[in-house]
Design an enzyme around this catalytic site. Structure first.
Site, PDB file in Angstrom:
ATOM      1  N   GLU A   1     -12.917   4.472  10.585  1.00  8.98           N
ATOM      2  CA  GLU A   1     -12.854   3.836  10.028  1.00  8.98           C
ATOM      3  C   GLU A   1     -13.486   3.086   8.403  1.00  8.98           C
ATOM      4  OE1 GLU A   1      -9.350   0.917  12.717  1.00  8.98           O
ATOM      5  OE2 GLU A   1     -12.088   0.997  13.794  1.00  8.98           O
TER       6      GLU A   1
ATOM      7  N   LYS B   1      -1.837  -2.783  10.557  1.00 13.42           N
ATOM      8  CA  LYS B   1      -2.414  -1.736  10.192  1.00 13.42           C
ATOM      9  C   LYS B   1      -1.485  -0.591  11.107  1.00 13.42           C
ATOM     10  CE  LYS B   1      -7.236  -0.548  11.541  1.00 13.42           C
ATOM     11  NZ  LYS B   1      -8.217  -0.781  12.468  1.00 13.42           N
TER      12      LYS B   1
ATOM     13  N   TYR C   1       2.608 -16.134  -8.424  1.00  9.55           N
ATOM     14  CA  TYR C   1       1.990 -15.096  -6.128  1.00  9.55           C
ATOM     15  C   TYR C   1       2.000 -13.798  -7.522  1.00  9.55           C
ATOM     16  CZ  TYR C   1       7.151 -14.708  -8.551  1.00  9.55           C
ATOM     17  OH  TYR C   1       7.930 -14.094  -9.238  1.00  9.55           O
TER      18      TYR C   1
END
Length: 120
Positions: free
Chosen positions: A22, A99, A54
């Site tokens: 990962e 994820k 933002y």
């Protein structure tokens, strides 16, 4: 009841996770944030400086996700919450870190950690 500004689906490549693969290969993370604040002063004066920009927030969040790797997405979520709470207008924040490519050997749609943090 405070107002809300939501930024959803921010996609950034990061190298977070416990497994060596990962960290080496990286993967896409998806971030959602909901900021709780009072937008009335900004609206009354039509003044960007009285609210949260933002676009700038998205860039700051992306730098965190693309930056220093951590083992846990819980840690990543906390770092992202800290970025949001650093803006003086924000009272509290809800952060979700997705994820979708987590190393799970079974079919699944997503792994999500959601935290809520407030100014102390």
């Amino acid at each position: 009841m405070p107002d809300r500004i939501s930024l959803r689906g921010l996609r950034v490549r990061g190298r977070h996770g416990v497994l060596a693969a990962e960290r080496e290969l990286g993967q896409e993370f998806v971030v959602d944030v909901v900021l709780f604040l009072d937008t009335e002063p900004a609206a009354a004066g039509d003044d960007l400086t009285l609210t949260v920009h933002y676009g700038e927030l998205a860039e700051d969040l992306a730098r965190v996700v693309a930056g220093e790797p951590v083992n846990l997405i819980e840690t990543l979520a906390q770092r992202l919450a800290d970025v949001c709470l650093a803006r003086e207008q924000v009272w509290s924040v809800e952060v979700s870190v997705h994820k979708p490519a987590a190393p799970i050997p079974l079919p699944f749609d997503d792994v999500v950690v959601t935290i809520t943090r407030s100014r102390s």
